[in-house]
Design a protein around this motif. Structure first.
Motif, PDB file in Angstrom:
ATOM      1  N   LEU A 177       0.836  -0.907  -0.266  1.00  0.00           N
ATOM      2  CA  LEU A 177       0.082   0.038  -0.102  1.00  0.00           C
ATOM      3  C   LEU A 177       0.946   1.518   0.218  1.00  0.00           C
ATOM      4  O   LEU A 177       0.114   2.186  -0.087  1.00  0.00           O
ATOM      5  N   CYS A 178       2.051   1.214   0.503  1.00  0.00           N
ATOM      6  CA  CYS A 178       2.679   2.166   0.989  1.00  0.00           C
ATOM      7  C   CYS A 178       4.102   2.303  -0.042  1.00  0.00           C
ATOM      8  O   CYS A 178       4.755   1.040  -0.425  1.00  0.00           O
ATOM      9  N   ARG A 179       4.890   3.444   0.161  1.00  0.00           N
ATOM     10  CA  ARG A 179       6.154   3.306  -0.725  1.00  0.00           C
ATOM     11  C   ARG A 179       7.249   3.620  -0.595  1.00  0.00           C
ATOM     12  O   ARG A 179       8.392   3.395  -0.145  1.00  0.00           O
ATOM     13  N   SER A 180       7.019   4.824   0.561  1.00  0.00           N
ATOM     14  CA  SER A 180       7.326   5.004   2.395  1.00  0.00           C
ATOM     15  C   SER A 180       6.629   5.473   3.342  1.00  0.00           C
ATOM     16  O   SER A 180       5.438   6.025   2.848  1.00  0.00           O
ATOM     17  N   VAL A 181       7.552   5.390   3.758  1.00  0.00           N
ATOM     18  CA  VAL A 181       6.639   6.178   5.763  1.00  0.00           C
ATOM     19  C   VAL A 181       7.527   6.506   6.247  1.00  0.00           C
ATOM     20  O   VAL A 181       8.381   6.174   6.552  1.00  0.00           O
ATOM     21  N   THR A 182       7.469   8.128   6.428  1.00  0.00           N
ATOM     22  CA  THR A 182       8.426   9.010   7.338  1.00  0.00           C
ATOM     23  C   THR A 182       7.001   9.340   8.895  1.00  0.00           C
ATOM     24  O   THR A 182       6.542   9.438   8.956  1.00  0.00           O
ATOM     25  N   GLY A 222       3.540  11.766  10.774  1.00  0.00           N
ATOM     26  CA  GLY A 222       3.459  11.061   9.959  1.00  0.00           C
ATOM     27  C   GLY A 222       3.324  11.483   8.057  1.00  0.00           C
ATOM     28  O   GLY A 222       2.980  12.323   8.339  1.00  0.00           O
ATOM     29  N   LEU A 223       4.408  11.102   7.448  1.00  0.00           N
ATOM     30  CA  LEU A 223       4.437  11.873   5.958  1.00  0.00           C
ATOM     31  C   LEU A 223       4.545  10.065   5.655  1.00  0.00           C
ATOM     32  O   LEU A 223       5.134   9.627   5.186  1.00  0.00           O
ATOM     33  N   ILE A 224       3.488   9.982   4.408  1.00  0.00           N
ATOM     34  CA  ILE A 224       3.486   9.106   3.968  1.00  0.00           C
ATOM     35  C   ILE A 224       3.081   9.238   2.399  1.00  0.00           C
ATOM     36  O   ILE A 224       2.963  10.054   2.024  1.00  0.00           O
ATOM     37  N   VAL A 225       3.950   8.280   1.887  1.00  0.00           N
ATOM     38  CA  VAL A 225       4.035   8.526  -0.021  1.00  0.00           C
ATOM     39  C   VAL A 225       3.255   6.627  -0.237  1.00  0.00           C
ATOM     40  O   VAL A 225       3.517   6.195   0.542  1.00  0.00           O
ATOM     41  N   ALA A 226       2.238   6.881  -0.518  1.00  0.00           N
ATOM     42  CA  ALA A 226       0.838   5.596  -1.201  1.00  0.00           C
ATOM     43  C   ALA A 226       2.029   4.765  -1.890  1.00  0.00           C
ATOM     44  O   ALA A 226       2.936   5.692  -2.651  1.00  0.00           O
ATOM     45  N   ALA A 227       0.963   4.037  -2.392  1.00  0.00           N
ATOM     46  CA  ALA A 227       1.873   3.658  -3.984  1.00  0.00           C
ATOM     47  C   ALA A 227       1.941   3.882  -4.973  1.00  0.00           C
ATOM     48  O   ALA A 227       2.729   3.327  -6.015  1.00  0.00           O
ATOM     49  N   PRO A 266      -2.036   4.513   4.025  1.00  0.00           N
ATOM     50  CA  PRO A 266      -2.332   5.974   4.152  1.00  0.00           C
ATOM     51  C   PRO A 266      -3.263   6.435   4.093  1.00  0.00           C
ATOM     52  O   PRO A 266      -3.770   7.376   4.350  1.00  0.00           O
ATOM     53  N   VAL A 267      -4.670   5.539   4.578  1.00  0.00           N
ATOM     54  CA  VAL A 267      -5.614   5.307   4.962  1.00  0.00           C
ATOM     55  C   VAL A 267      -5.973   5.111   6.427  1.00  0.00           C
ATOM     56  O   VAL A 267      -6.103   5.870   7.418  1.00  0.00           O
ATOM     57  N   ALA A 268      -5.212   3.502   6.694  1.00  0.00           N
ATOM     58  CA  ALA A 268      -5.201   3.261   8.154  1.00  0.00           C
ATOM     59  C   ALA A 268      -4.586   3.890   9.120  1.00  0.00           C
ATOM     60  O   ALA A 268      -4.089   3.815  10.075  1.00  0.00           O
ATOM     61  N   GLY A 269      -3.054   3.421   8.059  1.00  0.00           N
ATOM     62  CA  GLY A 269      -2.083   4.372   8.952  1.00  0.00           C
ATOM     63  C   GLY A 269      -2.054   6.156  10.002  1.00  0.00           C
ATOM     64  O   GLY A 269      -2.093   5.206  11.106  1.00  0.00           O
ATOM     65  N   THR A 308       0.338  13.357   4.808  1.00  0.00           N
ATOM     66  CA  THR A 308       0.604  14.286   5.620  1.00  0.00           C
ATOM     67  C   THR A 308       0.098  14.518   6.885  1.00  0.00           C
ATOM     68  O   THR A 308      -1.347  14.985   6.866  1.00  0.00           O
ATOM     69  N   THR A 309       0.330  14.000   8.182  1.00  0.00           N
ATOM     70  CA  THR A 309      -0.726  13.970   8.995  1.00  0.00           C
ATOM     71  C   THR A 309      -0.884  15.355   9.678  1.00  0.00           C
ATOM     72  O   THR A 309       0.314  15.978   9.187  1.00  0.00           O
ATOM     73  N   PRO A 310      -1.583  16.328  10.374  1.00  0.00           N
ATOM     74  CA  PRO A 310      -1.943  17.135  10.463  1.00  0.00           C
ATOM     75  C   PRO A 310      -0.771  18.134  11.681  1.00  0.00           C
ATOM     76  O   PRO A 310      -0.065  19.471  11.232  1.00  0.00           O
ATOM     77  N   GLY A 311      -0.162  17.327  12.606  1.00  0.00           N
ATOM     78  CA  GLY A 311       1.040  18.044  13.675  1.00  0.00           C
ATOM     79  C   GLY A 311       2.169  18.306  12.905  1.00  0.00           C
ATOM     80  O   GLY A 311       3.334  18.942  13.207  1.00  0.00           O
TER      81      GLY A 311
END
Lengths: 334, 133
Positions: free
Chosen positions: A271-276, A312-317, A297-300, A323-326
């Motif tokens: 589901l993702c390419r990368s997650v920070t 988190g900063l997520i690059v989806a597939a 990118p949805v459940a994460g 990016t999360t609000p924080g």
């Protein structure tokens, strides 16, 4: 003998005083130590700033020694390590307080992520051998066999005693121990009085203070362009860990097979390419990066809401980013 | 021997002066150390820029000087003079330069080659301090 009038001596002093006093950036610059060492199968870089060089050097040396100690405790490759003993155990086994603490943290992330983070995947990892010399695509039957005994409840912890549900289970702390070692290195630096430092274990980063009077700029690797960064984050006093499908992988018939497995299927998560992950501690960030990568990118991001201070900063597939609000205002896209 | 004798005849303040001058030399050495790696090569003839190119693209160019063409090579982030019509070839002997602020000069042919940070480049401010991957 040539005798200079006294005022000429003073005049000679003038340029020296001007240079020393007129370059505050140089004369008042803090000492800096940047050292690299290979530990835990990766390059560890420690950067530290402080008023004096020698105490900094000593502190950085102690931080490396601490990381080496954690490696000896938690590597599966040394027969005397806690992890090796645990994998060989066919009954309850008492481990060191530190290994118990790491397992407790991993179990917490595992439970919150509905098993997306699992420390019992040692056999699956061996089967794929993605990090080894002969990576291969296992058959369905092999995968099923490697997953026997894994999943929720595969490891139980009572105090310092760990019990495996299935004696064949091979424990793998690869998704969390490096983060813990980074946290310990920072703790050692802090105990030595260091106020500004960074420990980078192959991309698992923990920051102590800022980089002098400004935040650290953390480059996030672009998941598909080797020499490019995707974004930068300006951060201080936090941990940053990235997990991606580009780190360790092989390709067969145009399909990428990487090292971040979905514990439910035994296949590389898709589901993702990368997650920070940005989190207060590298250990937590390490485990969450794997879990969010598997969840997608949805459940994460929903999982991250259950861990205060974690973003988190997520690059989806498909290459899209979440990016999360924080992280608002902290990301500069490149 | 003569130096030893002269040193013996100095007074404490003279020695202090010598020490301070040595410190001054040391400070200047640090202060004037080479800059960070550059990004562009700039060639000037008589105060006018006649050629500029990025350092990361390899090429060989011929540039017209007072005496004739000077051949310049950009390779692996550095620049050097390969050939020049000047009589003593000192510019060729100067070797390669890579860092912002470094210079090659061919005085007879009137060419000055320097390394720049390039437009918009802030060499002291890298894009990032650490890479998370």
């Amino acid at each position: 003998m040539i005798r200079f009038p006294r005022f000429l001596h003073l005049l000679a002093l003038l340029p020296v005083l001007l240079i020393l006093g007129g370059c505050p950036g140089r004369s008042e610059a803090p000492a800096a130590v940047h050292r690299s060492r290979i530990l835990m199968g990766t390059v560890i870089e420690i950067t530290a700033y402080g008023p004096e060089q020698k105490p900094l050097e000593r502190a950085v040396g102690q931080a490396f020694a601490e990381m080496a100690r954690i490696e000896n405790l938690m590597t599966p490759h040394q027969p005397q390590s806690d992890v090796a003993h645990l994998s060989a155990a066919d009954g309850p086994l008492q481990v060191s307080p530190e290994t118990a603490a790491v397992i407790a943290a991993g179990l917490k992330v595992g439970a919150a992520s509905d098993g997306a983070f699992d420390m019992g995947l040692g056999r699956l990892k061996d089967l794929w051998d993605i990090e080894g010399e002969h990576p291969r695509i296992p058959g369905a039957e092999e995968l099923r066999a490697a997953l026997v005994g894994t999943g929720a409840g595969d490891l139980r912890l009572a105090g310092r005693t760990v019990t495996k549900r299935d004696p064949r289970l091979l424990v793998d702390l690869g998704g969390i121990a490096k983060g813990y070692a980074v946290d310990r290195a920072i703790a050692v630096l802090q105990a030595a009085g260091v106020k500004h430092a960074a420990v980078n274990a192959g991309g698992d980063i923990r920051l102590l203070g800022g980089r002098g009077d400004r935040p650290w700029k953390i480059g996030i690797q672009h998941p598909r362009r080797k020499d490019a960064i995707l974004a930068t984050l300006e951060l201080a006093n936090t941990a940053v860990v990235t997990s991606g499908d580009y780190e360790r992988f092989f390709e067969r018939d145009g399909v990428r097979y990487h090292h971040l497995f979905d514990p439910k299927t035994g296949q590389p998560a898709r589901l993702c390419r990368s997650v920070t992950i940005v989190a207060p501690e590298a250990m937590l960030a390490d485990a969450l990066a794997t879990a969010v990568f598997v969840l997608g990118p949805v459940a994460g991001p929903e999982l991250l809401q259950r861990f205060p201070g974690c973003e988190g900063l997520i690059v989806a597939a498909d290459g899209s980013t979440v990016t999360t609000p924080g992280l608002a205002g902290k990301v500069t896209w490149r | 021997m003569a130096l030893k004798g002269a040193w013996r005849r100095t007074r404490p303040l003279d020695r202090l002066l010598v020490a301070l001058l040595l410190i001054l030399c040391g400070v200047l050495l640090v202060w004037l150390r080479p800059g960070p790696p550059g990004s562009r090569v700039v060639v000037e003839r008589e105060g006018t820029v006649i050629f500029t190119a990025p350092l990361d693209v390899e090429r060989t160019v011929e540039l017209a000087g007072r005496l004739g063409p000077t051949r310049l090579a950009i390779r692996q982030g550095s620049v050097c003079i390969l050939d020049s019509p000047c009589p003593r070839k000192i510019c060729i002997g100067m070797g390669s330069i890579t860092r912002t602020g470094e210079l090659l000069a061919c005085v007879p042919n009137g060419l000055l080659v320097r390394i720049d940070g390039g437009p918009g480049v802030q060499p002291s401010e890298p894009a990032y301090d650490l890479l998370s991957r």
